[in-house]
Motif scaffolding. Structure first.
Motif, short mmCIF file in Angstrom:
data_model
loop_
_atom_site.label_atom_id
_atom_site.label_comp_id
_atom_site.label_asym_id
_atom_site.label_seq_id
_atom_site.Cartn_x
_atom_site.Cartn_y
_atom_site.Cartn_z
N ILE A 44 0.90 -1.15 0.00
CA ILE A 44 0.00 0.00 0.00
C ILE A 44 0.94 1.20 0.00
N THR A 45 0.98 1.91 -1.10
CA THR A 45 1.90 3.03 -1.26
C THR A 45 1.64 4.09 -0.19
N PRO A 46 2.69 4.58 0.46
CA PRO A 46 2.50 5.62 1.47
C PRO A 46 1.74 6.82 0.92
N HIS A 47 0.81 7.29 1.72
CA HIS A 47 -0.07 8.40 1.35
C HIS A 47 -0.57 9.05 2.63
N GLU A 48 -1.34 10.13 2.50
CA GLU A 48 -1.86 10.80 3.69
C GLU A 48 -3.32 11.18 3.50
N HIS A 49 -3.98 11.40 4.62
CA HIS A 49 -5.36 11.90 4.66
C HIS A 49 -5.33 13.13 5.56
N ALA A 50 -5.39 14.30 4.96
CA ALA A 50 -5.26 15.54 5.73
C ALA A 50 -6.43 15.76 6.68
N ASP A 51 -7.60 15.24 6.30
CA ASP A 51 -8.81 15.53 7.07
C ASP A 51 -9.43 14.32 7.77
N ALA A 52 -8.67 13.23 7.89
CA ALA A 52 -9.23 12.03 8.51
C ALA A 52 -8.15 11.24 9.24
N THR A 53 -8.56 10.60 10.31
CA THR A 53 -7.70 9.65 11.03
C THR A 53 -7.84 8.30 10.36
N ASN A 54 -6.74 7.56 10.25
CA ASN A 54 -6.74 6.24 9.64
C ASN A 54 -6.19 5.25 10.66
N VAL A 55 -6.90 4.15 10.86
CA VAL A 55 -6.46 3.12 11.80
C VAL A 55 -6.32 1.80 11.05
N PHE A 56 -5.12 1.21 11.09
CA PHE A 56 -4.89 -0.12 10.52
C PHE A 56 -5.18 -1.16 11.60
N HIS A 57 -5.92 -2.19 11.24
CA HIS A 57 -6.14 -3.36 12.10
C HIS A 57 -5.50 -4.53 11.37
N VAL A 58 -4.37 -5.01 11.86
CA VAL A 58 -3.67 -6.14 11.24
C VAL A 58 -4.35 -7.42 11.72
N ASP A 68 5.28 8.19 8.50
CA ASP A 68 6.18 9.35 8.58
C ASP A 68 7.65 8.95 8.53
N GLY A 69 7.99 8.05 7.61
CA GLY A 69 9.38 7.65 7.39
C GLY A 69 9.89 6.56 8.31
N GLU A 70 9.13 6.17 9.31
CA GLU A 70 9.52 5.07 10.20
C GLU A 70 8.82 3.79 9.78
N THR A 71 9.44 2.65 10.03
CA THR A 71 8.84 1.37 9.70
C THR A 71 8.84 0.46 10.91
N GLU A 72 7.82 -0.40 10.97
CA GLU A 72 7.75 -1.39 12.04
C GLU A 72 6.94 -2.58 11.54
N ARG A 73 7.47 -3.76 11.78
CA ARG A 73 6.73 -4.99 11.43
C ARG A 73 5.71 -5.24 12.54
N ILE A 74 4.45 -5.39 12.14
CA ILE A 74 3.36 -5.57 13.09
C ILE A 74 2.79 -6.96 12.93
N GLU A 75 2.82 -7.76 13.98
CA GLU A 75 2.25 -9.11 13.96
C GLU A 75 0.76 -9.05 14.25
N ALA A 76 -0.01 -9.88 13.56
CA ALA A 76 -1.45 -9.98 13.84
C ALA A 76 -1.65 -10.67 15.17
N PRO A 77 -2.60 -10.21 15.96
CA PRO A 77 -3.43 -9.04 15.76
C PRO A 77 -2.69 -7.79 16.24
N GLY A 78 -2.93 -6.69 15.53
CA GLY A 78 -2.29 -5.44 15.89
C GLY A 78 -3.11 -4.27 15.40
N VAL A 79 -2.92 -3.13 16.04
CA VAL A 79 -3.64 -1.91 15.68
C VAL A 79 -2.62 -0.77 15.60
N VAL A 80 -2.69 0.00 14.50
CA VAL A 80 -1.78 1.12 14.29
C VAL A 80 -2.60 2.37 14.01
N LEU A 81 -2.39 3.40 14.82
CA LEU A 81 -3.07 4.68 14.64
C LEU A 81 -2.23 5.56 13.72
N ASN A 82 -2.86 6.07 12.66
CA ASN A 82 -2.24 7.03 11.75
C ASN A 82 -3.02 8.33 11.89
#
Length: 108
Positions: A44-58, A68-82
């Motif tokens: 999923i190519t890095p992108h932004e949403h200026a007017d919305a919060t995005n939450v990944f649920h692995v 924001d230029g940082e990377t982290e491997r997230i094992e399922a189940p996991g939640v990431v706030l963007n």
């Protein structure tokens, strides 16, 4: 009828290596939940949403999340706030598929 929209949404998603397939799980006036199935080497190519919060649920696998230029491997189940305006994405560096949903609130 099941209340679970996830299983139906991804049932037919089977991307080839390097590809990502998506399905909308929930779409309302104020929220979008989208499922992403990442084959090995899918991104999923890095992108932004200026007017919305995005939450990944692995939900499956272990994608590498980019924010924001940082990377982290997230094992399922996991939640990431963007937070709003954060440049975010994900890639699958493993040999197994990775599945995540992204919730976008409010839906622009």
């Amino acid at each position: 009828m099941s209340l679970d929209r996830y299983a139906d949404a991804i049932a037919d998603l089977d991307p080839d290596r390097g590809e990502v397939e998506t399905a909308e799980v929930v779409v309302t006036d104020d929220v979008l939940v989208k499922a992403f199935v990442l084959a090995p080497d899918g991104e999923i190519t890095p992108h932004e949403h200026a007017d919305a919060t995005n939450v990944f649920h692995v939900l499956e696998g272990s994608p590498t999340v980019v924010r924001d230029g940082e990377t982290e491997r997230i094992e399922a189940p996991g939640v990431v706030l963007n937070e709003r305006g954060a440049v975010h994405g994900a890639r699958n560096e493993s040999d197994d598929r990775a599945v995540l949903t992204a919730s976008l609130c409010p839906f622009p």
